[in-house]
Design a protein around this motif. Structure first.
Motif, PDB file in Angstrom:
ATOM      1  N   MET A 291       0.828  -1.195   0.000  1.00 36.57           N
ATOM      2  CA  MET A 291       0.000   0.000   0.000  1.00 36.57           C
ATOM      3  C   MET A 291       0.875   1.264   0.000  1.00 36.57           C
ATOM      4  N   THR A 292       1.770   1.372   0.968  1.00 34.87           N
ATOM      5  CA  THR A 292       2.590   2.587   1.060  1.00 34.87           C
ATOM      6  C   THR A 292       3.555   2.688  -0.123  1.00 34.87           C
ATOM      7  N   GLY A 293       4.032   1.530  -0.611  1.00 27.42           N
ATOM      8  CA  GLY A 293       4.956   1.530  -1.740  1.00 27.42           C
ATOM      9  C   GLY A 293       4.297   2.026  -3.016  1.00 27.42           C
ATOM     10  N   THR A 294       3.045   1.664  -3.222  1.00 26.45           N
ATOM     11  CA  THR A 294       2.350   2.145  -4.422  1.00 26.45           C
ATOM     12  C   THR A 294       2.225   3.661  -4.372  1.00 26.45           C
ATOM     13  N   LEU A 295       1.939   4.180  -3.190  1.00 24.29           N
ATOM     14  CA  LEU A 295       1.823   5.640  -3.057  1.00 24.29           C
ATOM     15  C   LEU A 295       3.165   6.308  -3.358  1.00 24.29           C
TER      16      LEU A 295
END
Ligand code: ATR
Length: 267
Positions: free
Chosen positions: A101-105
Motif C-alpha cells: 500500500m505505502t509503496g504504491t503511493l
C-alpha cells in the motif's frame, strides 16, 4: 549478521532476494536475505520459528498476508486493510506493515502524480485491489472499484471510506471522469489482453498496472497510445521493498541500486 527473508508458497521465483541483497551491499550492511518456502498448514509455527531463531524481518507474500496480519501487531490503516506483507521483529515483538500500500503511493509520488483530490478507479476486488483502494483513499483520492463479479466490488467499497462499487460495464464512464486507473486483476499476466477497454483511455489519465510480467502490458500500452502517463508494476515492487528496507534498518534505501537489481531480473 542480520537475517531477513521472504516467506510464501511458492517463493522460488521471487525478485525480493536480489533487490534486498543489492540494497544491503550498497549500504555495507552485513545481512543475508533468504527464501522461506513455508507449509501453509504450519504457517503460524513458521512465523513463531522465525521469531525464535532471531530473524530480523520478513517479507510476506501469497498466500500468507492475512496470516501475517493475525500474527503481528498492526496499527491503522493496516488494521483496516487486514493484510501484512512486511514483518519487523522488534524487541517488543513482531510489528506488521503493508508496504504494498505505502509503496504504491511512493511509486506515484516518484512519478510526480498527486493522488490528493484525485478520482481513482481500481479494477479488481481481490487482495491487491484492497491494498490499492485503501492506499489511494489514504492519499486523499476518491475511489471507484470496478470488478467482474460486481458484488465483490460493493463488498470492498463498503470497507473503504467514500468508495463506490461497480461492474466492469461501467468502466468507460468511470474512466472518462477519472484521473488514475489501476489494474489490480491478474488480466494481462503473461498474456496480451487488458482489463480496460482500449478506447476508454484519454490523455489526462495516469495508468498503473500491478501486473509486472510483462513489464509493458496491453493495459499500459493502450494507455500510452492514448497519451496517458504510465507506471509499471515493477515500481510497486520496488517501493514496497524500499519501505520494508527503511523500516527494518532505519536507513535511507538505495533506491537506484534496488531498481537496477530488480529490473535486471525482470527483463
Ligand atoms: P489478488 O489477491 O492477487 O488480488 P484474487 O483475490 O484472486 O487475487 O483477485 C483476482 C482479481 O482479478 C479479482 O478481482 C478477479 O475478478 P472476480 O472477483 O470476478 O473473480 C479479477 N479477474 C481475474 N480474472 C479476470 C478476468 N479474466 N476478467 C476480469 N477480471 C478478472
Amino acid at each position: 549478521m542480520d537475517v531477513y527473508g521472504i516467506i510464501g508458497h511458492p517463493v522460488e521465483h521471487s525478485l525480493s532476494p536480489p533487490m534486498h541483497e543489492a540494497a544491503f551491499e550498497e549500504r555495507g550492511i552485513d545481512a543475508k536475505y533468504v527464501t522461506f518456502e513455508a507449509d501453509p498448514d504450519r504457517i503460524e509455527e513458521a512465523f513463531e520459528g522465525a521469531q525464535a531463531l532471531g530473524v530480523d524481518g520478513l517479507t510476506v507474500t501469497l498466500p500468507f498476508k492475512h496470516d501475517a496480519f493475525e500474527f503481528a501487531d498492526v496499527d491503522d490503516p493496516v488494521q483496516r486493510v487486514g493484510a501484512v506483507n512486511t514483518i519487523d521483529f522488534t524487541d517488543d515483538g513482531p510489528v506488521g506493515y503493508n508496504t504494498d500500500m505505502t509503496g504504491t503511493l511512493q511509486a506515484f509520488e516518484h512519478h510526480g502524480v498527486s493522488l490528493e483530490g484525485a478520482e481513482a478507479v481500481v479494477i479488481g476486488a481481490g487482495g491487491a485491489a484492497r491494498a490499492l483502494a485503501f492506499g489511494f483513499e489514504e492519499a486523499g483520492a476518491t475511489v471507484s472499484i470496478a470488478n467482474r463479479t460486481e458484488s465483490k466490488a460493493h463488498d470492498l467499497a463498503a470497507d473503504v471510506p467514500d468508495a463506490s462499487g461497480h461492474g466492469l460495464e461501467e468502466l468507460p464512464d468511470l474512466m472518462a471522469a477519472a484521473d488514475v486507473v489501476a489494474n489490480a486483476t491478474s488480466v494481462g499476466l503473461e498474456e496480451d489482453v487488458s482489463a480496460a477497454p482500449a478506447d476508454a483511455w484519454h490523455g489526462d489519465l495516469t495508468a498503473f498496472d500491478a501486473v509486472y510480467k510483462p513489464l509493458e502490458t496491453r493495459f499500459l500500452s493502450d494507455a500510452a497510445a492514448a497519451g496517458a502517463q504510465t507506471i509499471d508494476g515493477a515500481w510497486m515492487l520496488l517501493f514496497q521493498g524500499v519501505d520494508a528496507f527503511e523500516t527494518w534498518t532505519g536507513e535511507d534505501a538505495p533506491v537506484d541500486a534496488m531498481n537496477e537489481a530488480l529490473r535486471s531480473h525482470l527483463s
